[in-house]
Design a protein around this motif. Sequence first.
Motif, PDB file in Angstrom:
ATOM      1  N   GLU A 178       4.445 -21.708 -11.325  1.00 23.68           N
ATOM      2  CA  GLU A 178       5.379 -20.566 -11.339  1.00 23.68           C
ATOM      3  C   GLU A 178       4.564 -19.309 -11.566  1.00 23.68           C
ATOM      4  N   ARG A 179       5.116 -18.180 -11.184  1.00 22.09           N
ATOM      5  CA  ARG A 179       4.439 -16.922 -11.522  1.00 22.09           C
ATOM      6  C   ARG A 179       5.275 -16.212 -12.567  1.00 22.09           C
ATOM      7  N   ARG A 180       4.735 -16.203 -13.793  1.00 24.21           N
ATOM      8  CA  ARG A 180       5.483 -15.610 -14.892  1.00 24.21           C
ATOM      9  C   ARG A 180       4.724 -14.438 -15.481  1.00 24.21           C
ATOM     10  N   ALA A 194       2.709 -10.983  -5.396  1.00 26.70           N
ATOM     11  CA  ALA A 194       1.325 -10.516  -5.515  1.00 26.70           C
ATOM     12  C   ALA A 194       1.198  -9.376  -6.518  1.00 26.70           C
ATOM     13  N   VAL A 195       0.081  -9.394  -7.236  1.00 32.39           N
ATOM     14  CA  VAL A 195      -0.295  -8.234  -8.045  1.00 32.39           C
ATOM     15  C   VAL A 195      -1.132  -7.314  -7.146  1.00 32.39           C
ATOM     16  N   PRO A 196      -1.179  -6.029  -7.398  1.00 33.49           N
ATOM     17  CA  PRO A 196      -0.546  -5.314  -8.497  1.00 33.49           C
ATOM     18  C   PRO A 196       0.900  -4.939  -8.188  1.00 33.49           C
ATOM     19  N   ALA A 211      -8.424  -9.381 -10.180  1.00 34.15           N
ATOM     20  CA  ALA A 211      -7.752  -9.284  -8.871  1.00 34.15           C
ATOM     21  C   ALA A 211      -7.775  -7.825  -8.399  1.00 34.15           C
ATOM     22  N   CYS A 212      -7.153  -7.569  -7.245  1.00 39.20           N
ATOM     23  CA  CYS A 212      -7.158  -6.196  -6.728  1.00 39.20           C
ATOM     24  C   CYS A 212      -6.435  -5.233  -7.666  1.00 39.20           C
ATOM     25  N   SER A 213      -5.649  -5.781  -8.587  1.00 34.51           N
ATOM     26  CA  SER A 213      -4.972  -4.960  -9.599  1.00 34.51           C
ATOM     27  C   SER A 213      -5.974  -4.284 -10.528  1.00 34.51           C
ATOM     28  N   THR A 253       4.695  -1.295  -5.199  1.00 36.45           N
ATOM     29  CA  THR A 253       3.655  -2.286  -4.899  1.00 36.45           C
ATOM     30  C   THR A 253       2.678  -1.690  -3.883  1.00 36.45           C
ATOM     31  N   GLU A 254       1.667  -2.449  -3.547  1.00 34.29           N
ATOM     32  CA  GLU A 254       0.586  -2.117  -2.616  1.00 34.29           C
ATOM     33  C   GLU A 254      -0.475  -1.294  -3.351  1.00 34.29           C
ATOM     34  N   ALA A 255      -1.632  -1.937  -3.517  1.00 35.34           N
ATOM     35  CA  ALA A 255      -2.702  -1.361  -4.332  1.00 35.34           C
ATOM     36  C   ALA A 255      -3.023   0.086  -3.955  1.00 35.34           C
ATOM     37  N   GLN A 256      -3.168   0.352  -2.652  1.00 37.94           N
ATOM     38  CA  GLN A 256      -3.612   1.704  -2.295  1.00 37.94           C
ATOM     39  C   GLN A 256      -2.515   2.740  -2.544  1.00 37.94           C
TER      40      GLN A 256
HETATM   41  N1  LIG Z   1      -0.593  -6.076   0.162  1.00 39.38           N
HETATM   42  C1  LIG Z   1      -0.887  -6.238  -1.229  1.00 39.38           C
HETATM   43  C2  LIG Z   1      -1.675  -7.509  -1.414  1.00 39.38           C
HETATM   44  C3  LIG Z   1      -2.066  -7.721  -2.843  1.00 39.38           C
HETATM   45  C4  LIG Z   1      -2.835  -9.015  -3.000  1.00 39.38           C
HETATM   46  O1  LIG Z   1      -3.430  -9.536  -2.041  1.00 39.38           O
HETATM   47  N2  LIG Z   1      -2.821  -9.504  -4.237  1.00 39.38           N
HETATM   48  C5  LIG Z   1      -3.469 -10.762  -4.549  1.00 39.38           C
HETATM   49  C6  LIG Z   1      -4.466 -10.606  -5.680  1.00 39.38           C
HETATM   50  S1  LIG Z   1      -5.818  -9.596  -5.189  1.00 39.38           S
HETATM   51  C7  LIG Z   1      -2.415 -11.725  -5.011  1.00 39.38           C
HETATM   52  O2  LIG Z   1      -1.681 -11.453  -5.938  1.00 39.38           O
HETATM   53  N3  LIG Z   1      -2.351 -12.862  -4.332  1.00 39.38           N
HETATM   54  C8  LIG Z   1      -1.436 -13.901  -4.673  1.00 39.38           C
HETATM   55  C9  LIG Z   1      -0.541 -14.213  -3.533  1.00 39.38           C
HETATM   56  O3  LIG Z   1      -0.475 -13.400  -2.582  1.00 39.38           O
HETATM   57  O4  LIG Z   1       0.100 -15.242  -3.583  1.00 39.38           O
HETATM   58  C10 LIG Z   1      -1.651  -5.022  -1.778  1.00 39.38           C
HETATM   59  O5  LIG Z   1      -2.419  -4.425  -1.001  1.00 39.38           O
HETATM   60  O6  LIG Z   1      -1.511  -4.680  -2.961  1.00 39.38           O
END
Ligand SMILES: N[C@@H](CCC(=O)N[C@@H](CS)C(=O)NCC(=O)O)C(=O)O
Length: 201
Positions: free
Chosen positions: A35-37, A52-54, A9-11, A65-68
């Motif tokens: 569930e998200r565990r 959402a990860v990361p 993933a983006c993480s 939070t927020e990848a960037q």
């Molecule tokens: N705005 C967040 C978005 C992160 C994102 O899109 N994460 C995805 C994985 S790449 C995720 O966990 N998606 C699951 C969901 O949103 O339910 C960021 O830029 O970090």
Amino acid sequence: MKLFYASGACSLAPHIVIREAGLDVELDKVSFGAERRTADGRNFYDINPQGAVPALELDNGEVLTEAQVLIQYLASLAPAKNLAPQDGMARWRLLETLNFIATELHKGTSPLFKKPLPEVREAAVKNLVNRFGLLDGKLGDKPYLLGDFTIADAYAFVMLRWARAFEIDLSSLPRLQSYYQRVQQRPAVQQTLQEEDLPTS
Ligand SMILES: N[C@@H](CCC(=O)N[C@@H](CS)C(=O)NCC(=O)O)C(=O)O
């Protein structure tokens, strides 16, 4: 510190930055089921209400939070590694590039994860091919987006990896293909891919 991630993933971007920076950060793989565990047994929504990860849990319990933003924060913990230029125009070019990756490439790819109708996929792919062309223009003949390797390359690498996974034809952009291989061959990137059980070539 602990990074909550999902494989591929983006993480992957903050994970690469952790290895490039040589930081001591624990990894916790989040399971994305009904569930998200977290691996340490918590409801992930209690950590990041976005689900959402990361997400990065700091030693004082605060969560970023927020990848960037995470990759900028992580780079700031290892200034000697020069993963994020702080001065002059290079700083603004870094921020410009990160925002481009986040809003044009990252969110431009997101619809493809949701099993889109063919016409939705076609429009998303057409847009992405254009946006990767713009990324190719930013790269030019440099080895990395800003010259030397930075956090922007970690983030861009993940987007190019996704483009391959979604079979987006970028064969008209050979410089970007070589760039992808160059980033992939970095020892820290190879280590990260192995740690996420992802192919290394
Ligand atoms: N705005 C967040 C978005 C992160 C994102 O899109 N994460 C995805 C994985 S790449 C995720 O966990 N998606 C699951 C969901 O949103 O339910 C960021 O830029 O970090």
